[in-house]
Design an enzyme around this catalytic site. Structure first.
Site, short mmCIF file in Angstrom:
data_model
loop_
_atom_site.label_atom_id
_atom_site.label_comp_id
_atom_site.label_asym_id
_atom_site.label_seq_id
_atom_site.Cartn_x
_atom_site.Cartn_y
_atom_site.Cartn_z
N SER A 246 35.70 48.62 33.09
CA SER A 246 36.37 47.33 32.94
C SER A 246 37.66 47.34 33.75
O SER A 246 38.61 48.05 33.40
CB SER A 246 36.68 47.08 31.46
OG SER A 246 37.38 45.88 31.28
N CYS B 38 29.16 47.99 29.29
CA CYS B 38 30.24 47.07 29.67
C CYS B 38 29.99 45.63 29.22
O CYS B 38 30.19 45.29 28.06
CB CYS B 38 30.49 47.15 31.17
SG CYS B 38 32.17 46.64 31.64
N TYR C 201 30.95 36.92 38.38
CA TYR C 201 32.16 36.10 38.44
C TYR C 201 33.31 37.00 38.86
O TYR C 201 33.22 38.22 38.78
CB TYR C 201 32.45 35.43 37.10
CG TYR C 201 32.60 36.39 35.94
CD1 TYR C 201 33.81 37.01 35.66
CD2 TYR C 201 31.50 36.68 35.12
CE1 TYR C 201 33.94 37.89 34.60
CE2 TYR C 201 31.63 37.56 34.05
CZ TYR C 201 32.84 38.17 33.80
OH TYR C 201 32.97 39.04 32.76
N SER D 262 60.07 45.48 50.09
CA SER D 262 59.90 46.78 50.73
C SER D 262 60.53 47.88 49.90
O SER D 262 60.03 49.01 49.86
CB SER D 262 60.47 46.77 52.15
OG SER D 262 61.87 46.57 52.15
N LYS E 161 44.66 33.53 57.08
CA LYS E 161 45.49 34.73 57.09
C LYS E 161 44.99 35.73 56.05
O LYS E 161 44.88 36.93 56.33
CB LYS E 161 46.95 34.38 56.78
CG LYS E 161 47.66 33.58 57.86
CD LYS E 161 49.13 33.41 57.49
CE LYS E 161 49.89 32.66 58.56
NZ LYS E 161 51.33 32.52 58.25
N LEU F 131 61.16 49.21 56.19
CA LEU F 131 62.23 48.95 55.23
C LEU F 131 63.12 47.85 55.80
O LEU F 131 63.81 48.06 56.80
CB LEU F 131 63.06 50.21 54.97
CG LEU F 131 62.34 51.38 54.27
CD1 LEU F 131 63.31 52.54 54.08
CD2 LEU F 131 61.77 50.94 52.93
N SER F 132 63.09 46.70 55.15
CA SER F 132 63.82 45.54 55.66
C SER F 132 65.17 45.36 54.99
O SER F 132 65.96 44.52 55.43
CB SER F 132 62.99 44.28 55.44
OG SER F 132 62.86 44.01 54.05
N GLU G 279 30.65 53.72 32.70
CA GLU G 279 29.62 53.00 33.45
C GLU G 279 29.51 53.51 34.89
O GLU G 279 30.51 53.63 35.60
CB GLU G 279 29.94 51.51 33.45
CG GLU G 279 28.94 50.64 34.19
CD GLU G 279 29.35 49.16 34.18
OE1 GLU G 279 28.48 48.33 34.46
OE2 GLU G 279 30.52 48.87 33.89
N LYS H 198 21.32 48.01 31.20
CA LYS H 198 22.28 46.93 30.96
C LYS H 198 21.56 45.58 30.89
O LYS H 198 20.69 45.28 31.72
CB LYS H 198 23.32 46.92 32.08
CG LYS H 198 24.51 46.00 31.85
CD LYS H 198 25.56 46.24 32.92
CE LYS H 198 26.82 45.42 32.70
NZ LYS H 198 27.86 45.72 33.70
N GLY I 218 65.07 44.32 51.94
CA GLY I 218 64.69 43.37 50.91
C GLY I 218 64.04 44.04 49.72
O GLY I 218 63.69 45.23 49.75
#
Length: 546
Positions: A186, A149, A119, A302, A518, A296-297, A41, A113, A299
């Site tokens: 898709s 599609c 949505y 990361s 945020k 790089l923490s 598509e 189409k 954790g």
């Protein structure tokens, strides 16, 4: 009749480059004696072009590109090319989402189409006019239904609650055809492939004809496309399938449907891994970045991001930055350096204690009489964000944020701090999946993530002894609530009725709502679940619920 399913990785807007990819694939198909080539598509413009479609010059360039490509392919088999087409009727939206038939050096016909999704990440009614008729291509003595599609995603024989009044698949069945063709783009989500093939199998059985499906591959912005173009026999058997997350050409012979896909399909974790690697690599390439930088923490978030970056861009093109504060454990730094050693990526250590003291001194008069709180914790994250952005600017590297979906959902992240960057690789990966994916990656690519990183309690290390669970419910509980609330759209009462603590559910829902500002300012994140905090998430900022 031999039909080639051409699975390419287009770049949005790059009409000439996309045409070159299609031409090369068509010429390979010609060598294989294909009688017809089926692209994906809108392959000529790349999908999704979004508001580029509002510019008339874009439509003009697409039309010119289609005509030029047709002329270059005059000596090749016919091609059904996914493209846009201007609506010359003077009524409705100015464009159609179309499949153009390139044959004998010209654009010989167009097939449009019918069903336009609006949505989740789709907004096609914003740009396109829906086509009210059927698309039947007669070629080589066969009647081929041409669909695009969404046209096959409303089959009343498969979906319990169809979204649209029209059912093109049923109309095709009444018209009588020898095969159904579908040009698709898709987007990938975890587990969607199985549902997609089940739908294609059901359509093939219901119509009693082969169904051939060509799907886009690669990453465009936040969306991933897994390819896996395939063909279903009239008995519903999937007898051919192209590669996952790679360009491919699949040749299907309608005179021989005896094949069978024997190799096992990808597990959920493996397809997420391949999708994230593909998405990061394509995002960098298509936005002209050749290197990446990340913090790089010590954790797990990361660490997993670093592994994905090294795989997608090559370890020589990844810089990991350790930025220890007085609250960072020695183990966090050592674990980060060991991770980098195993991956072969470059590292840089930049302690932030002096910068923290400078901020404290500068803010001391304004903060006089007030005890330290989350403000000072956020300053640490923002110092790190500034350092990483400086490195990104200086070296022209893509800055990767490392936060996960659980944190982004409830706002356990710092705006202008650890949220600073150009791409959020794990933004749609819940924390519990981060752990499972890390174990999977360790088994798959030789154990790059030290066990110490996987086993340590998660912590932002912004104050002494801090642990994530001091502020949040246990991640297994949090992720289960978030899945029901964010992805399934259940209310607080509905979730509590499933056995969760009502107060905990209400608190999580409040955190999700209050963190919306945020997320509006977060970098794009790669979508791997049914509902991500990206283009498909459209929540108001100023609202009051309950």
């Amino acid at each position: 009749m031999r039909i080639a399913l051409i699975q390419t990785n287009p770049v949005v807007g790059d009409v000439q480059g996309n045409a070159a990819r299609v031409e090369a694939a068509v010429r390979r198909a010609a060598v294989l004696s294909a009688d017809l080539c089926l692209t994906t598509e809108m392959v000529l413009t790349g999908y999704p072009p979004r508001d580029l479609l509002l510019y008339s010059d874009f439509a003009r360039r697409a039309a010119e590109g289609a005509r030029d490509l047709a002329a270059r392919l005059a000596d090749c088999p016919p091609v059904l090319l996914g493209c846009i087409e201007e609506n010359a009727s003077g009524r409705g939206k100015p464009l159609y989402n179309a499949a153009l038939l390139l044959s004998k050096g010209r654009v010989a016909a167009s097939y449009r189409k019918s069903l336009l999704p609006s949505y989740d990440v789709f907004d096609e009614t914003r740009y396109f006019e829906a086509y009210p008729g059927l698309n039947i291509l007669e070629l080589g003595g066969r009647r081929l239904a041409v669909t695009i599609c969404e046209d096959i995603w409303n089959d009343a024989g498969f979906f319990e609650h169809p979204l649209y009044e029209r059912d093109p698949v049923a109309e095709i069945g009444r018209a009588g055809v020898d095969a159904l063709l579908n040009l698709s783009a898709s987007p990938f989500t975890m587990g969607k492939h199985q549902a997609r093939e089940a739908m294609l199998s059901a359509i093939a059985r219901n119509l009693g004809v082969p169904v051939l499906y060509a799907n886009q591959v690669g990453g465009n912005d936040d969306l991933l496309f897994d390819g896996r173009s395939c063909a279903a026999a009239p008995d519903g058997r999937i007898f051919a399938r192209a590669s996952a997350f790679a360009e491919d050409l699949l040749l299907v012979d309608l005179a021989d449907l005896s094949g069978e896909v024997r190799e096992p399909d990808l597990s959920d974790l493996e397809e997420v891994w391949q999708g994230l690697v593909t998405g990061l690599g394509d995002y960098a390439r298509k936005t002209c970045f050749s290197s990446a930088v990340l913090g790089l923490s010590g954790g797990i978030d990361s660490a997993l991001t670093a592994v994905i970056a090294a795989q997608a861009l090559g370890p020589d093109n990844v810089l990991g930055v350790c930025m220890p504060s007085p609250y960072s454990s020695r183990g966090s730094v050592d674990d980060s350096l060991e991770l980098a050693r195993r991956l072969g990526i470059r590292t840089l250590t930049m302690p932030i204690a002096d910068l923290m003291r400078a901020f404290d001194a500068a803010l001391a008069p304004a903060f006089a009489g007030r005890a330290p709180d989350v403000t000072e914790e956020n300053i640490q994250a923002r110092i790190r964000g500034n350092l990483l952005m400086a490195l990104s600017n200086k070296f022209g590297s893509l800055l990767l944020t490392t936060g996960n979906k659980s944190e982004l959902a409830v706002g356990y992240c710092t705006i202008y701090g650890d949220m600073s960057g150009g791409l959020a690789v794990l933004a749609d990966v819940p924390k519990t999946m981060v752990y499972r994916l890390s174990d999977h990656v360790n088994e798959r690519v030789g154990g790059p993530i030290p066990r110490e990183i996987i086993e340590k309690p998660p912590s932002a290390e912004l104050r002494p002894g801090q642990k994530d669970q001091d502020s949040l419910p246990p991640y297994d509980v949090l992720d289960a609530i978030l899945a029901l609330h964010v992805e399934s759209g259940l209310s607080v009462d509905q979730i509590a009725a499933r056995g969760f603590d009502a107060a905990t559910v209400a608190r999580v829902a409040r955190l999700v709502a209050s963190a919306e500002f945020k997320r509006r300012q977060a970098p794009p994140g790669l979508k791997v679940t049914q509902r991500a905090f990206g283009t498909g998430w459209r929540m108001p900022l100023a609202c009051r619920l309950g």
